[in-house]
Write a protein that holds these residues in place. Structure first.
Motif: not given
Ligand code: PHE
Length: 351
Positions: A156, A176, A178, A181, A209, A223, A263, A265-266, A296-298, A319-321
């Motif tokens: 990023q 992002h 995130s 969160q 970015r 996002q 990621f 954080f996941t 992304g997610s996890g 979480a997902f984004g």
């Molecule tokens: N924050 C991540 C991104 O911008 C996306 C993401 C969010 C991944 C939440 C996992 C969980 O690339």
């Protein structure tokens, strides 16, 4: 000469009575008060008069001039009023005339897609949580398990703010959603630190970015983050939620796929793609390969849960984004992300 002036005045005033419009009034003015009028000639001839006559004639000529000027002004005003009355007396209101159409604005495709997403997640029980766009390194990275110098920060490219004296915690434009969160979990955990309430939130907003701009990348985009934390939340809850979102957005035939990813954080982490519904997965200008990478997610990393005030031995979460414009591109068949903020009416008017 005095008599002549008096006659002139009478004659002029009589003529004025017959003046009925602006043109005639102007002709009258030229004739009686204009540069070559008899009255002006009299002024010119004053010098030839005898000493006795001169002041008398001069005074009379001035009086006549003033009288005529006053009469001119009041006739002009009377004509104006008459014209207005004539116009008003013939004016009619046509109540059958259709109204004039006026140009109406419309919602930006971003706003439309965001509102649709809010509705979909509202029906699944998610609340909206917003957090700041100017973040600290701590929230954007460190609390999300990217320590200083962590290689995943390279995923990023970041705009840092030039604010001195902040050491290892510089300000930056969030890369992002995130960090929201952590804000959201801390806000909820503060309500009841011993037994924090479950979380089910979406966190929409702009992110920034330092990107090479092309058809699928912009330096600024929306996002939509999602976060669910509670006892016993599993990866299948995540898959179910995202597949359901795709079906509600694109219809029952919509397909999604998950690809293993990373990621900080996941854990585990997955990218998720939606099959392009413009081309049915064959590949086109919008998607390229038939699938559009959405985000992304996890499962929320235990370190992140703890940083948010949630005990990872009692709670799990997903979480997902994803990129909102990616969804809008897929939904509306927009081949280039750069259209979104160019403010070209030829683009905006299509929505
Ligand atoms: N924050 C991540 C991104 O911008 C996306 C993401 C969010 C991944 C939440 C996992 C969980 O690339």
């Amino acid at each position: 000469m005095l008599n002549e002036l008096q006659d002139l005045e009478n004659q002029a005033l009589a003529a004025l009575e017959h003046v009925q419009d602006e043109d005639a009034l102007e002709a009258w003015r030229v004739m009686y008060l204009g540069r070559s009028s008899r009255l002006m000639q009299v002024f010119g001839e004053l010098g030839k008069l005898s000493k006795e006559e001169r002041p008398q004639v001069g005074q009379k000529a001035n009086e006549v001039k003033k009288t005529l000027e006053t009469a001119l002004a009041s006739r002009s005003e009377a004509l104006r009023r008459m014209a207005l009355e004539r116009a008003l007396s013939t004016e009619r209101l046509d109540v059958t005339l259709p109204g004039r159409p006026f140009a109406r604005g419309r919602l930006h495709p971003d706003t439309q897609i965001l509102r649709e997403l809010y509705q979909i997640f509202r029906e699944m029980g998610f609340q909206i949580y917003r957090s700041r766009e100017v973040e600290t390194d701590e929230y954007n990275f460190q609390l999300l398990n990217f320590p200083i110098g962590h290689p995943a920060r390279d995923m990023q490219d970041t705009y840092f703010l030039d604010v001195p004296g902040r050491g290892d915690n510089p300000l930056l434009l969030r890369t992002h959603t995130s960090p929201g969160q952590i804000h959201a979990m801390r806000a909820l955990a503060a309500l009841n630190p011993e037994d924090p309430p479950p979380v089910r939130m979406i966190l929409p907003g702009m992110v920034y970015r330092y990107e090479q701009v092309d058809a699928r990348h912009e330096t600024q985009f929306d996002q939509l983050e999602g976060l669910a934390v509670g006892p016993g939340i599993t990866f299948s809850d995540l898959k179910g939620t995202l597949s359901e979102m795709a079906r509600r957005l694109f219809g029952p035939q919509a397909r999604t796929r998950f690809r293993a990813s990373y990621f900080p954080f996941t854990e585990p982490s997955a990218e998720f793609d939606i099959q392009c519904f413009q081309c049915g997965g064959k590949g086109c200008a919008v998607c390229g390969s038939g699938w559009l990478e959405i985000g992304g997610s996890g499962m929320v990393h235990p370190v992140v849960l703890r940083n948010g005030g949630y005990d990872p031995s009692r709670y799990t979460g997903f979480a997902f984004g994803f990129g909102v414009q990616r969804i809008a591109m897929l939904k509306y068949g927009i081949p280039d992300i750069r259209y979104f903020w160019e403010n070209d009416l030829r683009f905006l008017e299509q929505f």
